[in-house]
Design a protein around this motif. Structure first.
Motif, PDB file in Angstrom:
ATOM      1  N   THR A  60     -83.217 -12.378  65.676  1.00 21.52           N
ATOM      2  CA  THR A  60     -84.614 -12.115  65.320  1.00 21.52           C
ATOM      3  C   THR A  60     -84.674 -11.146  64.145  1.00 21.52           C
ATOM      4  O   THR A  60     -85.448 -11.361  63.198  1.00 21.52           O
ATOM      5  CB  THR A  60     -85.383 -11.570  66.529  1.00 21.52           C
ATOM      6  N   ARG A  61     -83.876 -10.101  64.175  1.00 23.87           N
ATOM      7  CA  ARG A  61     -83.871  -9.124  63.073  1.00 23.87           C
ATOM      8  C   ARG A  61     -83.393  -9.742  61.767  1.00 23.87           C
ATOM      9  O   ARG A  61     -83.809  -9.318  60.693  1.00 23.87           O
ATOM     10  CB  ARG A  61     -83.004  -7.926  63.435  1.00 23.87           C
ATOM     11  N   GLU A  62     -82.503 -10.726  61.845  1.00 22.24           N
ATOM     12  CA  GLU A  62     -82.063 -11.408  60.616  1.00 22.24           C
ATOM     13  C   GLU A  62     -83.220 -12.167  59.972  1.00 22.24           C
ATOM     14  O   GLU A  62     -83.355 -12.187  58.761  1.00 22.24           O
ATOM     15  CB  GLU A  62     -80.910 -12.359  60.927  1.00 22.24           C
ATOM     16  N   ARG A  63     -84.049 -12.799  60.794  1.00 22.98           N
ATOM     17  CA  ARG A  63     -85.183 -13.590  60.284  1.00 22.98           C
ATOM     18  C   ARG A  63     -86.421 -12.749  60.000  1.00 22.98           C
ATOM     19  O   ARG A  63     -87.169 -13.041  59.076  1.00 22.98           O
ATOM     20  CB  ARG A  63     -85.539 -14.684  61.287  1.00 22.98           C
ATOM     21  N   HIS A  64     -86.633 -11.743  60.834  1.00 26.76           N
ATOM     22  CA  HIS A  64     -87.838 -10.903  60.751  1.00 26.76           C
ATOM     23  C   HIS A  64     -87.404  -9.443  60.892  1.00 26.76           C
ATOM     24  O   HIS A  64     -87.467  -8.890  61.989  1.00 26.76           O
ATOM     25  CB  HIS A  64     -88.832 -11.271  61.857  1.00 26.76           C
ATOM     26  N   PRO A  65     -86.976  -8.821  59.822  1.00 30.63           N
ATOM     27  CA  PRO A  65     -86.387  -7.476  59.908  1.00 30.63           C
ATOM     28  C   PRO A  65     -87.315  -6.427  60.526  1.00 30.63           C
ATOM     29  O   PRO A  65     -88.535  -6.498  60.390  1.00 30.63           O
ATOM     30  CB  PRO A  65     -86.097  -7.121  58.451  1.00 30.63           C
ATOM     31  N   PHE A  66     -86.700  -5.488  61.199  1.00 31.86           N
ATOM     32  CA  PHE A  66     -87.361  -4.276  61.699  1.00 31.86           C
ATOM     33  C   PHE A  66     -86.266  -3.269  61.999  1.00 31.86           C
ATOM     34  O   PHE A  66     -85.110  -3.635  62.203  1.00 31.86           O
ATOM     35  CB  PHE A  66     -88.225  -4.548  62.938  1.00 31.86           C
ATOM     36  N   HIS A  67     -86.632  -2.006  61.993  1.00 34.56           N
ATOM     37  CA  HIS A  67     -85.682  -0.946  62.297  1.00 34.56           C
ATOM     38  C   HIS A  67     -85.809  -0.560  63.769  1.00 34.56           C
ATOM     39  O   HIS A  67     -86.920  -0.342  64.261  1.00 34.56           O
ATOM     40  CB  HIS A  67     -85.945   0.283  61.414  1.00 34.56           C
ATOM     41  N   ILE A  68     -84.692  -0.471  64.457  1.00 30.96           N
ATOM     42  CA  ILE A  68     -84.675  -0.021  65.843  1.00 30.96           C
ATOM     43  C   ILE A  68     -84.524   1.498  65.833  1.00 30.96           C
ATOM     44  O   ILE A  68     -83.471   2.024  65.485  1.00 30.96           O
ATOM     45  CB  ILE A  68     -83.536  -0.680  66.638  1.00 30.96           C
ATOM     46  N   ASP A  69     -85.593   2.200  66.193  1.00 26.69           N
ATOM     47  CA  ASP A  69     -85.556   3.652  66.277  1.00 26.69           C
ATOM     48  C   ASP A  69     -84.897   4.085  67.583  1.00 26.69           C
ATOM     49  O   ASP A  69     -84.125   5.043  67.597  1.00 26.69           O
ATOM     50  CB  ASP A  69     -86.974   4.220  66.197  1.00 26.69           C
ATOM     51  N   ALA A  70     -85.226   3.403  68.674  1.00 24.62           N
ATOM     52  CA  ALA A  70     -84.666   3.710  69.992  1.00 24.62           C
ATOM     53  C   ALA A  70     -84.847   2.491  70.886  1.00 24.62           C
ATOM     54  O   ALA A  70     -85.801   1.735  70.724  1.00 24.62           O
ATOM     55  CB  ALA A  70     -85.364   4.924  70.604  1.00 24.62           C
ATOM     56  N   TRP A  71     -83.914   2.338  71.842  1.00 23.05           N
ATOM     57  CA  TRP A  71     -84.001   1.205  72.763  1.00 23.05           C
ATOM     58  C   TRP A  71     -83.223   1.538  74.024  1.00 23.05           C
ATOM     59  O   TRP A  71     -82.134   2.111  73.954  1.00 23.05           O
ATOM     60  CB  TRP A  71     -83.392  -0.045  72.130  1.00 23.05           C
ATOM     61  N   VAL A  72     -83.784   1.172  75.159  1.00 29.51           N
ATOM     62  CA  VAL A  72     -83.050   1.234  76.421  1.00 29.51           C
ATOM     63  C   VAL A  72     -83.347  -0.051  77.183  1.00 29.51           C
ATOM     64  O   VAL A  72     -84.486  -0.511  77.227  1.00 29.51           O
ATOM     65  CB  VAL A  72     -83.399   2.479  77.271  1.00 29.51           C
ATOM     66  N   VAL A  73     -82.299  -0.630  77.725  1.00 36.38           N
ATOM     67  CA  VAL A  73     -82.429  -1.836  78.548  1.00 36.38           C
ATOM     68  C   VAL A  73     -82.078  -1.447  79.973  1.00 36.38           C
ATOM     69  O   VAL A  73     -80.995  -0.918  80.241  1.00 36.38           O
ATOM     70  CB  VAL A  73     -81.496  -2.958  78.051  1.00 36.38           C
ATOM     71  N   LEU A  74     -82.990  -1.703  80.878  1.00 40.25           N
ATOM     72  CA  LEU A  74     -82.791  -1.477  82.307  1.00 40.25           C
ATOM     73  C   LEU A  74     -82.703  -2.841  82.980  1.00 40.25           C
ATOM     74  O   LEU A  74     -82.930  -3.868  82.333  1.00 40.25           O
ATOM     75  CB  LEU A  74     -83.927  -0.630  82.849  1.00 40.25           C
ATOM     76  N   PRO A  75     -82.365  -2.914  84.253  1.00 39.98           N
ATOM     77  CA  PRO A  75     -82.182  -4.228  84.881  1.00 39.98           C
ATOM     78  C   PRO A  75     -83.383  -5.164  84.745  1.00 39.98           C
ATOM     79  O   PRO A  75     -83.214  -6.364  84.503  1.00 39.98           O
ATOM     80  CB  PRO A  75     -81.915  -3.882  86.345  1.00 39.98           C
ATOM     81  N   ASP A  76     -84.605  -4.640  84.870  1.00 40.04           N
ATOM     82  CA  ASP A  76     -85.791  -5.499  84.922  1.00 40.04           C
ATOM     83  C   ASP A  76     -86.816  -5.241  83.826  1.00 40.04           C
ATOM     84  O   ASP A  76     -87.840  -5.904  83.768  1.00 40.04           O
ATOM     85  CB  ASP A  76     -86.476  -5.343  86.278  1.00 40.04           C
ATOM     86  N   HIS A  77     -86.561  -4.269  82.976  1.00 40.43           N
ATOM     87  CA  HIS A  77     -87.492  -3.988  81.868  1.00 40.43           C
ATOM     88  C   HIS A  77     -86.763  -3.227  80.777  1.00 40.43           C
ATOM     89  O   HIS A  77     -85.630  -2.788  80.965  1.00 40.43           O
ATOM     90  CB  HIS A  77     -88.728  -3.223  82.351  1.00 40.43           C
ATOM     91  N   MET A  78     -87.418  -3.121  79.649  1.00 33.62           N
ATOM     92  CA  MET A  78     -86.851  -2.365  78.539  1.00 33.62           C
ATOM     93  C   MET A  78     -87.957  -1.637  77.794  1.00 33.62           C
ATOM     94  O   MET A  78     -89.118  -2.043  77.826  1.00 33.62           O
ATOM     95  CB  MET A  78     -86.053  -3.250  77.611  1.00 33.62           C
TER      96      MET A  78
END
Length: 176
Positions: free
Chosen positions: A42-60
């Motif tokens: 997705t970032r290759e096609r529609h760029p954006f900068h990831i400032d912060a991210w956390v992935v949990l089992p059922d949500h992010m």
């Protein structure tokens, strides 16, 4: 249906909460490589900068900064969700409407988004994202949670490796 309107500001930074439909599932961490791939393409096609991210089992939770002149975060979420779901077997429960619309039953239909207003708002959301694995009891030390940009923030000197201060706000105000 409500008259909810999303804030759309070009080049802005946004905080998001995205949930699985089944909140008792651990699909996001079971399929973390697929999720990462979906974000990457997705970032290759529609760029954006990831400032912060956390992935949990059922949500992010995440914060993105969009490019100047671009406010279309919805297109990016649609692409991520579609790429992820398309590569999984269709074994989840789906409603009649989902069958009719040819939709998967993996994601909640909507997501929480918040336009970051200022530096304090940014810092609070940044901290909230990184504190989340501890908040939900997944780890006792944030450095032990592998699905987070916390590690990048430590490398950049933003946090010490043993950082664990509870953010100054309540989760019910931030999409959970």
């Amino acid at each position: 249906m409500s008259n909810y309107r999303r804030a759309r500001v070009t080049g802005a930074t946004y905080f998001f909460t995205v949930n699985l439909r089944n909140r008792s599932d651990d699909l996001l961490i079971r399929e973390i490589d697929l999720l990462r791939w979906s974000v990457r393409i997705t970032r290759e096609r529609h760029p954006f900068h990831i400032d912060a991210w956390v992935v949990l089992p059922d949500h992010m939770h995440c914060m993105w900064t969009l490019p100047p002149g671009d406010a279309d975060f919805a297109k990016r979420w649609k692409s991520i969700k579609f790429a992820f779901a398309k590569r999984l077997p269709a074994i989840e429960h789906r409603t009649k409407n989902q069958y009719r619309r040819n939709e998967r039953g993996i994601w909640q239909r909507r997501y929480w988004e918040h336009l970051i207003r200022d530096d304090l708002d940014y810092q609070r959301h940044f901290d909230y994202i990184h504190y989340n694995p501890l908040k939900h009891g997944h780890v006792q030390h944030l450095a032990d949670w592998p699905y987070s940009t916390f590690h990048r923030a430590v490398e950049m000197g933003i946090y010490p490796v043993d950082w664990h201060t509870d953010p100054l706000f309540q989760s019910e105000n931030y999409g959970e």
